[in-house]
Design a protein around this motif. Structure first.
Motif: not given
Length: 262
Positions: A1-26
């Motif tokens: 199995m392929r494993l990694f250890v991570a931090l997952y930001p809270p929903t509001e953080v993900v929503t904020h950066v996602g909305a910002y990325a939506d406005r970028l060229r990507i």
């Protein structure tokens, strides 16, 4: 199995950066049907340690190692002293060249009580070191009868890994990044003691937004780099680390195998 250890930001953080990325060229390209390989919202994470392929029978060893690392992080003797933060250096001209390809080159944690806007330092620029308060969990502080100073992070700034078809766009971290590094060190130390192999490359805290490769023009990528350099997201506490299993492929999937409070 392929494993990694991570931090997952809270929903509001993900929503904020996602909305910002939506406005970028990507984001605009993705909306137009171009496969820029945007990271899915439910898997936006910061990798603390990449373990890689592990035999199924060694999973208990990995779990035990992470449990010890988390317990050590919550122990006052492991938290003694102070953390060091950096004052932001003078901004560099953008779009950047090599300095935008390494999170360590721009990441400028600031004191939580006096946050500053993230900037991209000039290559080789020296940042003044200042000493902040000790980073102590609420539980540890309560036992000691002291007011807690909770480690805080926020997504800020950004850059690029690779060139051409290997282009990856990321967002960096700001705040108590040294505390994050201590958690990563604790994880790696316990994995090593358990004789569990892991990727020993230095921690470069970042959150991958997209892997556009050559599906975007160089001008579009450079324009996004300029925009990402000024991004600042909401604060969130360093509260939990997660053990994840990845299933690689054209549409990779991920399983959550456990979590530990910090």
């Amino acid at each position: 199995m392929r494993l990694f250890v991570a931090l997952y930001p809270p929903t509001e953080v993900v929503t904020h950066v996602g909305a910002y990325a939506d406005r970028l060229r990507i984001g605009q390209a993705a909306a137009d049907g171009v496969n820029v390989r945007r990271a899915s919202a439910d898997n936006l994470h910061v990798t603390l340690a990449f373990i890689g392929d592990v035999e199924d029978g060694r999973l208990p060893d990995v779990r035990d190692a992470l449990g010890r690392a988390a317990q050590g992080w919550r122990t006052p003797s492991r938290r003694r002293g102070t953390t060091r933060t950096r004052r932001p250096a003078r901004p560099a001209e953008l779009p950047g060249s090599a300095e935008l390809s390494r999170p360590a080159d721009w990441s400028c944690p600031v004191e939580p009580a006096r946050p500053a806007e993230p900037v991209v330092p000039e290559p080789g620029a020296e940042a003044d070191l200042v000493v902040s308060e000790p980073v102590v969990s609420e539980a540890v502080a309560a036992e000691a009868g002291a007011a807690p100073v909770v480690a805080r992070l926020r997504l800020a700034g950004g850059g690029r890994f690779g060139r051409g078809r290997f282009t990856v766009l990321w967002v960096g971290l700001d705040g108590d990044v040294d505390a994050l590094a201590l958690v990563s060190d604790a994880v790696r130390t316990e994995l090593r003691r358990a004789r569990v192999p892991y990727d020993r490359r230095p921690l470069r805290p970042h959150l991958t937004l997209a892997r556009p490769g050559e599906r975007l023009t160089r001008a579009a990528v450079n324009a996004d780099l300029v925009e990402l350099a000024g991004y600042v997201g909401p604060w969130w506490p360093l509260a939990e680390m997660v053990l994840m299993r990845s299933h690689p492929g054209p549409r990779p999937t991920y399983d959550r195998l456990g979590s530990w409070p910090l």
